[in-house]
Design a protein around this motif. Sequence first.
Motif, PDB file in Angstrom:
ATOM      1  N   PRO A   1       0.803  -1.229   0.000  1.00  0.00           N
ATOM      2  CA  PRO A   1       0.000   0.000   0.000  1.00  0.00           C
ATOM      3  C   PRO A   1       0.832   1.274   0.000  1.00  0.00           C
ATOM      4  O   PRO A   1       0.378   2.310  -0.489  1.00  0.00           O
ATOM      5  CB  PRO A   1      -0.815  -0.123   1.307  1.00  0.00           C
ATOM      6  N   VAL A   2       2.044   1.208   0.544  1.00  0.00           N
ATOM      7  CA  VAL A   2       2.864   2.412   0.643  1.00  0.00           C
ATOM      8  C   VAL A   2       3.595   2.702  -0.669  1.00  0.00           C
ATOM      9  O   VAL A   2       3.619   3.843  -1.152  1.00  0.00           O
ATOM     10  CB  VAL A   2       3.883   2.282   1.795  1.00  0.00           C
ATOM     11  N   LEU A   3       4.185   1.662  -1.266  1.00  0.00           N
ATOM     12  CA  LEU A   3       5.040   1.873  -2.433  1.00  0.00           C
ATOM     13  C   LEU A   3       4.341   1.604  -3.767  1.00  0.00           C
ATOM     14  O   LEU A   3       4.775   2.129  -4.789  1.00  0.00           O
ATOM     15  CB  LEU A   3       6.277   0.956  -2.327  1.00  0.00           C
ATOM     16  N   ALA A   4       3.300   0.769  -3.764  1.00  0.00           N
ATOM     17  CA  ALA A   4       2.699   0.362  -5.043  1.00  0.00           C
ATOM     18  C   ALA A   4       1.231   0.723  -5.145  1.00  0.00           C
ATOM     19  O   ALA A   4       0.513   0.157  -5.969  1.00  0.00           O
ATOM     20  CB  ALA A   4       2.873  -1.148  -5.235  1.00  0.00           C
ATOM     21  N   LEU A   5       0.757   1.681  -4.329  1.00  0.00           N
ATOM     22  CA  LEU A   5      -0.660   2.016  -4.367  1.00  0.00           C
ATOM     23  C   LEU A   5      -1.050   2.671  -5.684  1.00  0.00           C
ATOM     24  O   LEU A   5      -2.135   2.416  -6.220  1.00  0.00           O
ATOM     25  CB  LEU A   5      -1.006   2.939  -3.193  1.00  0.00           C
ATOM     26  N   SER A   6      -0.193   3.513  -6.226  1.00  0.00           N
ATOM     27  CA  SER A   6      -0.503   4.150  -7.512  1.00  0.00           C
ATOM     28  C   SER A   6      -0.587   3.118  -8.628  1.00  0.00           C
ATOM     29  O   SER A   6      -1.457   3.195  -9.509  1.00  0.00           O
ATOM     30  CB  SER A   6       0.558   5.197  -7.851  1.00  0.00           C
ATOM     31  N   TRP A   7       0.307   2.128  -8.599  1.00  0.00           N
ATOM     32  CA  TRP A   7       0.257   1.052  -9.611  1.00  0.00           C
ATOM     33  C   TRP A   7      -1.019   0.241  -9.463  1.00  0.00           C
ATOM     34  O   TRP A   7      -1.646  -0.131 -10.462  1.00  0.00           O
ATOM     35  CB  TRP A   7       1.469   0.154  -9.447  1.00  0.00           C
ATOM     36  N   LEU A   8      -1.439  -0.036  -8.221  1.00  0.00           N
ATOM     37  CA  LEU A   8      -2.684  -0.767  -7.999  1.00  0.00           C
ATOM     38  C   LEU A   8      -3.879   0.022  -8.506  1.00  0.00           C
ATOM     39  O   LEU A   8      -4.813  -0.545  -9.099  1.00  0.00           O
ATOM     40  CB  LEU A   8      -2.847  -1.064  -6.506  1.00  0.00           C
ATOM     41  N   ASN A   9      -3.858   1.342  -8.302  1.00  0.00           N
ATOM     42  CA  ASN A   9      -4.958   2.173  -8.794  1.00  0.00           C
ATOM     43  C   ASN A   9      -5.043   2.129 -10.314  1.00  0.00           C
ATOM     44  O   ASN A   9      -6.140   2.010 -10.885  1.00  0.00           O
ATOM     45  CB  ASN A   9      -4.778   3.616  -8.322  1.00  0.00           C
ATOM     46  N   GLU A  10      -3.901   2.229 -10.974  1.00  0.00           N
ATOM     47  CA  GLU A  10      -3.892   2.299 -12.436  1.00  0.00           C
ATOM     48  C   GLU A  10      -4.194   0.960 -13.097  1.00  0.00           C
ATOM     49  O   GLU A  10      -4.863   0.923 -14.132  1.00  0.00           O
ATOM     50  CB  GLU A  10      -2.530   2.812 -12.919  1.00  0.00           C
ATOM     51  N   ASN A  11      -3.740  -0.133 -12.514  1.00  0.00           N
ATOM     52  CA  ASN A  11      -3.818  -1.428 -13.185  1.00  0.00           C
ATOM     53  C   ASN A  11      -4.887  -2.366 -12.639  1.00  0.00           C
ATOM     54  O   ASN A  11      -5.236  -3.339 -13.321  1.00  0.00           O
ATOM     55  CB  ASN A  11      -2.460  -2.137 -13.094  1.00  0.00           C
ATOM     56  N   ILE A  12      -5.406  -2.109 -11.437  1.00  0.00           N
ATOM     57  CA  ILE A  12      -6.387  -3.014 -10.852  1.00  0.00           C
ATOM     58  C   ILE A  12      -7.670  -2.290 -10.462  1.00  0.00           C
ATOM     59  O   ILE A  12      -8.765  -2.665 -10.912  1.00  0.00           O
ATOM     60  CB  ILE A  12      -5.785  -3.738  -9.626  1.00  0.00           C
ATOM     61  N   VAL A  13      -7.549  -1.238  -9.652  1.00  0.00           N
ATOM     62  CA  VAL A  13      -8.740  -0.588  -9.113  1.00  0.00           C
ATOM     63  C   VAL A  13      -9.544   0.092 -10.213  1.00  0.00           C
ATOM     64  O   VAL A  13     -10.737  -0.187 -10.405  1.00  0.00           O
ATOM     65  CB  VAL A  13      -8.347   0.415  -8.010  1.00  0.00           C
ATOM     66  N   THR A  14      -8.903   0.998 -10.953  1.00  0.00           N
ATOM     67  CA  THR A  14      -9.624   1.746 -11.984  1.00  0.00           C
ATOM     68  C   THR A  14     -10.156   0.843 -13.088  1.00  0.00           C
ATOM     69  O   THR A  14     -11.340   0.959 -13.459  1.00  0.00           O
ATOM     70  CB  THR A  14      -8.714   2.842 -12.573  1.00  0.00           C
ATOM     71  N   PRO A  15      -9.362  -0.084 -13.679  1.00  0.00           N
ATOM     72  CA  PRO A  15      -9.945  -0.987 -14.684  1.00  0.00           C
ATOM     73  C   PRO A  15     -11.076  -1.848 -14.132  1.00  0.00           C
ATOM     74  O   PRO A  15     -12.060  -2.116 -14.828  1.00  0.00           O
ATOM     75  CB  PRO A  15      -8.748  -1.847 -15.111  1.00  0.00           C
ATOM     76  N   GLY A  16     -10.956  -2.282 -12.878  1.00  0.00           N
ATOM     77  CA  GLY A  16     -12.019  -3.087 -12.288  1.00  0.00           C
ATOM     78  C   GLY A  16     -13.313  -2.314 -12.136  1.00  0.00           C
ATOM     79  O   GLY A  16     -14.394  -2.819 -12.450  1.00  0.00           O
ATOM     80  N   VAL A  17     -13.222  -1.060 -11.655  1.00  0.00           N
ATOM     81  CA  VAL A  17     -14.415  -0.233 -11.504  1.00  0.00           C
ATOM     82  C   VAL A  17     -15.034   0.062 -12.864  1.00  0.00           C
ATOM     83  O   VAL A  17     -16.262   0.008 -13.035  1.00  0.00           O
ATOM     84  CB  VAL A  17     -14.073   1.066 -10.764  1.00  0.00           C
ATOM     85  N   ASN A  18     -14.205   0.371 -13.856  1.00  0.00           N
ATOM     86  CA  ASN A  18     -14.724   0.668 -15.188  1.00  0.00           C
ATOM     87  C   ASN A  18     -15.401  -0.536 -15.828  1.00  0.00           C
ATOM     88  O   ASN A  18     -16.329  -0.394 -16.633  1.00  0.00           O
ATOM     89  CB  ASN A  18     -13.592   1.170 -16.086  1.00  0.00           C
ATOM     90  N   THR A  19     -14.940  -1.728 -15.488  1.00  0.00           N
ATOM     91  CA  THR A  19     -15.550  -2.934 -16.045  1.00  0.00           C
ATOM     92  C   THR A  19     -16.869  -3.274 -15.363  1.00  0.00           C
ATOM     93  O   THR A  19     -17.862  -3.602 -16.015  1.00  0.00           O
ATOM     94  CB  THR A  19     -14.580  -4.133 -15.908  1.00  0.00           C
ATOM     95  N   VAL A  20     -16.887  -3.182 -14.032  1.00  0.00           N
ATOM     96  CA  VAL A  20     -18.093  -3.541 -13.285  1.00  0.00           C
ATOM     97  C   VAL A  20     -19.169  -2.467 -13.396  1.00  0.00           C
ATOM     98  O   VAL A  20     -20.353  -2.776 -13.581  1.00  0.00           O
ATOM     99  CB  VAL A  20     -17.725  -3.792 -11.804  1.00  0.00           C
ATOM    100  N   ALA A  21     -18.770  -1.216 -13.289  1.00  0.00           N
ATOM    101  CA  ALA A  21     -19.737  -0.111 -13.317  1.00  0.00           C
ATOM    102  C   ALA A  21     -19.197   1.005 -14.200  1.00  0.00           C
ATOM    103  O   ALA A  21     -18.573   1.950 -13.699  1.00  0.00           O
ATOM    104  CB  ALA A  21     -20.014   0.393 -11.902  1.00  0.00           C
TER     105      ALA A  21
END
Length: 240
Positions: free
Chosen positions: A78-98
């Motif tokens: 969460p400290v070092l890779a949160l931006s990568w998680l947002n770009e590659n997992i969180v945002t694509p997941g939200v865009n796909t589901v909703a």
Amino acid sequence: MGFLSKEYMYKALLEANTYVLVLLLVVNALMVSLALSLILKPFLSKAGANHKHAKPIEHNVMLWIPPALLALGSLVVPVLALSWLNENIVTPGVNTVAPQVVAQDVKLWQGVNLPLVLSGITLALGVLFYKLSATYHDWWGKTSFKLPVADDMFYKVMAGLVSVAKWQTQRLQHTRLGGYALTSFLVLALLLLSQLSIENLHWPTVAAQFTSLEAVIALVMMASVGLCIVATSSYSPSLH
């Protein structure tokens, strides 16, 4: 990482259902209590009458490496890779589901708000449940009502599943299993071929698009199917 996800669950439930929020808070507090028991009791508690000696393999320090790496990863990611998680997992997941929802980045710190307060309450309740666990176990041990042992229940359930499977096999399969497998694959092949218009296929184009890797995969699949059809086994599974 766990408390970060809990805060976002609390944030979502504050806008949805208060009763589910309270239930989730209690469940999370019990999880904190369980985590404290798993961490503190094996190392800091005194040996009691029912103390069991550790097996020789359980003294191996190498067994500490997997949980240590997991704990370190839950802190570092969460400290070092949160931006990568947002770009590659969180945002694509939200865009796909909703797709109609505007995805917002996950943040470690959003100020002192109600989800953060609920996380603190969760931690405090977890510590309280852990402190009261010994008293609860003593009280429960004095009661006449006993819950079934998890190991015994598991083996009984597995034995029941095996019995049902044997009964089902005797009812449905009267001949060699290979015959049923061959029939199933033949019916599947006919269904797939019925959807193709063989005459309208341009075979040179199809052959040009058929790579060597796909050919190898097809051959392996055909060999696997053939092996399943002709293979026999005298193994009889049993529970110990």
